[in-house]
Write an enzyme that holds these catalytic residues in place. Structure first.
Site, PDB file in Angstrom:
ATOM      1  N   GLY A   1       0.818  -1.204   0.000  1.00 38.56           N
ATOM      2  CA  GLY A   1       0.000   0.000   0.000  1.00 38.56           C
ATOM      3  C   GLY A   1       0.852   1.254   0.000  1.00 38.56           C
TER       4      GLY A   1
ATOM      5  N   GLY B   1       6.468   2.106  16.306  1.00 38.13           N
ATOM      6  CA  GLY B   1       6.403   1.737  14.897  1.00 38.13           C
ATOM      7  C   GLY B   1       7.781   1.724  14.258  1.00 38.13           C
TER       8      GLY B   1
ATOM      9  N   GLU C   1       8.171   2.735   8.870  1.00 34.81           N
ATOM     10  CA  GLU C   1       8.646   3.933   8.179  1.00 34.81           C
ATOM     11  C   GLU C   1       9.968   4.437   8.746  1.00 34.81           C
ATOM     12  OE1 GLU C   1       4.700   6.222   6.745  1.00 34.81           O
ATOM     13  OE2 GLU C   1       4.724   5.705   8.856  1.00 34.81           O
TER      14      GLU C   1
END
Length: 724
Positions: A239, A685, A688
């Site tokens: 995505g 996270g 990224e």
């Protein structure tokens, strides 16, 4: 029952006390075998009876109006319908829950989806789309070339102190301009959807990242309540931001299926993906850094120029990391926006930092040279103790450890002076850059069910876009409930399940994972009650429960399924602290003195991202970031026809991305860290973070190799060779 946790206080390290020992382990993806054997069914691969096929027609002008001659194709074999109403101009952004509807007969950019042709077969629909007669009235004021644009919209992001005065008083300073080309997500799986109606309820199988938002967006497009919309996205073939929001394929398929009373499949071609899904904006960036004799920053300014379609609210947060990465009392960040009749811009992997840290970290390298200081030392001595813009406490900062441990593992002490290391016609150099990405928590829910046979089921509408969500959520449930991972089944990608955070912004695993943990802990409390002890005194391992001076198999404790729903939400800590993942990228490159070619020989990423939930999937994510960093530094760039605003290289044959021979040896070092303020798993996270700064490490290595500073990216040979 539902148990909700708001992040108001630091969380205890519960997962440090569990006994199953599966969390963090490098467990291969449970869906891997299905994918490599072709058994994982992606959105457009589903087979349905009596299915029709739709193909979009794109506008042939950059701005104006169109008129369609329906009769030009109505008599062709297989014709079923032609649709122009209720379509979307471009894909939505997902998190904003906005819907960029097709504005009647107006065209805002070349390639915009203006009509959907539906036929019995794909080939018939394709031929009809090519044969459809469209007449246009072109407006004369289309903006397709920004070289002389003079209507920039200014938005100041932060202004503290006086950067001009800091530059004047600086011991050393740099004043630099950079440009970066636009990027496309280029996901392997094309954007496609299959829609079918049952009465006034629609089911859409689509390739989407954030079903909670997407359901509302599609309902809005169709004019129906969200509860009449079901989205299914069990497998998503990449995505990177392009599938955050609902797209033309989903809406078009649903509109046509409702009218025809039969399923309709719509799949975008690769050029249509480039044209109608969001792109990363091109940028021009002006960076000024001022430092005193000790190498401490006294002034930081980061101003950028970018573009988007008229009417679109998105602006690339180019200065996102600049606002918090380094100390410095005088600060200025701002962006200028141009309104351009070209495909819309939006979030592409690591929005902001991907291009902003490329230039900031390249500028830091130049400042280090001006100060005659090691670039690692410069970065470490400018790590702030609190957020330099708003004074918020920093939850944890592993950048210094990442730089030091990464330097040792990479062999930074072997780096030679600029232009001095040669192997035949190749000059060899090393570069470093910091990595940083804000850590975000999004509301997320999940249902966990423990069965009498000591198996568990996890259900949430969370998506797996190739990041390993199926595996990670299974590990969290298994660790919390004391089960082998093979005893846990995870169901994802169905909007009928509890609403998760969705995949985006590197918040997916931590947000949805926290909701799974909360639900599983609620089940633990029930088990503890049945064992006659507090949850803290309960040990679960391999399907056995120990507590209250008793030991029992789970199958003996329960005679019917125990189901709990967990929910995580933002709280006081989310607003009151600054949270980010940190790291460092190292690169070694070879520059050919005859051709200007750059080869990346090896890279190392040292990542401080809290608790690592699965070492293998996390490493894979960082590999992807390193590879994308190579692409941003050396290969990738959208090229526009300035006469029409059209993307000229809208295929993967002309939009260059790294291939196997472009990528050298990759290594990843995880820094041991826990962040109690982030979430109950102490994780951050990483998807990224592994990209942020990677391109700058390559650019800085190029300079160390051959003495050429790159300020216009990508660093193709024609930008290097003339300066050798």
């Amino acid at each position: 029952m539902t148990t909700e946790l708001k992040m108001d206080v630091p969380q205890p390290r519960f997962l440090d006390q569990t006994q199953q020992g599966v969390l963090g382990k490098p467990i291969p993806r449970v869906d891997g075998a299905l994918k490599v054997t072709g058994q994982a069914t992606y959105a457009a691969e589903w087979q349905m009876d009596d299915m029709a096929h739709g193909v979009f027609v794109g506008a042939a002008i950059p701005k104006g109006h169109f008129t369609i001659d329906r009769d030009s194709i109505a008599g062709m074999d297989g014709f079923l319908g032609l649709y122009t109403d209720n379509l979307v101009r471009n894909s939505a952004r997902g998190t904003l829950n906005t819907n960029p509807v097709q504005p009647g007969d107006r065209v805002d950019y070349l390639g915009q989806s203006i009509a959907l042709v539906v036929a019995e077969t794909f080939e018939q629909a394709r031929d009809m789309a090519a044969a459809l007669k469209v007449s246009y009235t072109r407006d004369d004021d289309a903006v397709t070339d920004l070289s002389e644009y003079d209507d920039w919209e200014l938005k100041v992001g932060i202004e503290l102190g006086d950067v001009d005065a800091a530059m004047d008083a600086a011991h050393k300073s740099v004043d630099l301009e950079y440009t970066t080309k636009g990027h496309n997500s280029g996901a392997m799986e094309l954007h496609g959807s299959i829609a079918s109606w049952d009465g006034d309820h629609v089911t859409v199988r689509s390739s989407l990242q954030m079903l909670g938002f997407n359901r509302n967006e599609l309902a809005d497009s169709l004019g129906v309540p969200p509860e009449q919309v079901r989205l299914l996205s069990p497998y998503v073939g990449g995505g990177f931001g392009s599938k955050l929001g609902i797209g033309p394929d989903s809406v078009g398929a649903a509109v046509a299926a409702r009218d025809l009373g039969r399923p309709v499949r719509v799949v975008l071609t690769r050029p249509q993906v480039f044209d109608t899904t969001i792109r990363r904006t091109e940028t021009r960036q002006h960076i000024r850094l001022a430092a005193n004799q000790d190498g401490r920053l006294t002034g930081i300014s980061h101003v950028n120029w970018q573009s988007n379609l008229p009417g679109e609210g998105h602006a690339e947060p180019v200065d996102a990391a600049t606002r918090f990465l380094y100390a410095g009392e005088n600060r200025y960040c701002a962006h200028y926006m141009a309104r351009r009749n070209s495909p819309a811009t939006g979030d592409v992997r690591s929005p902001g930092e991907a291009v902003g840290m490329l230039t900031l970290e390249a500028a830091m390298d130049e400042l280090a040279e001006a100060l005659e200081m090691d670039p690692i030392d410069l970065r470490i001595r400018n790590i702030p103790e609190v957020h330099p813009g708003n004074g918020k406490p920093i939850s944890s900062n592993g950048m210094a450890s990442s730089l030091r441990q990464g330097a040792e593992a990479f062999g930074w002490d072997q780096r030679q002076p600029t232009g001095t290391r040669r192997e035949g016609e190749w000059l060899i150099g090393m570069g470093v850059a910091a990595a940083a990405r804000a850590n975000l928590l999004m509301p997320s829910s999940a249902r966990v069910t423990l069965n009498p046979d000591a198996t568990a089921v996890v259900e949430t509408d969370m998506t797996d876009i190739g990041t390993g969500t199926y595996t990670i959520l299974g590990q969290i449930a298994a660790e919390t409930l004391g089960l082998p991972t093979e005893s846990v089944t995870v169901h994802l990608g169905d909007s009928n399940f509890p609403t998760a955070s969705g995949s985006g912004g590197s918040w997916g695993a931590t947000s949805s994972g926290s909701s799974v943990l909360i639900a599983a802990r609620a089940i633990r409390k029930t088990l503890a009650e049945r064992m006659g002890c507090e949850e803290e005194a309960l040990t679960l391992k391999d399907g056995m429960a120990t507590g209250g001076n008793k030991r029992s198999a789970l199958s003996e404790l329960i005679d019917q399924p125990i189901s709990e729903e967990g929910k995580i939400d933002k709280g006081k800590l989310t607003k009151g602290t600054h949270q980010a993942g940190y790291g460092a990228h190292f690169a070694e490159v070879a520059v050919n003195t005859v051709t200007g070619e750059v080869r990346v020989r090896r890279m190392l990423a040292a990542m401080a991202a809290g608790r690592i939930l699965n070492e293998q999937t996390a490493r894979s994510q960082v590999y992807g970031g390193q590879i994308w960093g190579i692409g941003s530094a050396l290969h990738e760039g959208l090229e526009f026809d300035t006469r029409t605003g059209h993307i000229a290289n809208h295929t993967l044959g002309e939009y260059y991305v790294p291939v196997h021979l472009d990528v050298g040896d990759l290594d990843v070092l995880f820094i041991d860290e826990r962040d109690d303020m982030a979430n109950p798993m102490q994780a951050k996270g990483i998807g990224e973070l592994g990209f942020c700064g990677a391109a700058a490490a390559v650019a800085n290595a190029i300079y160390n190799a051959c003495g050429v500073r790159i300020r216009d990216f990508p660093a193709t040979p024609d930008r290097i060779f003339p300066h050798l």
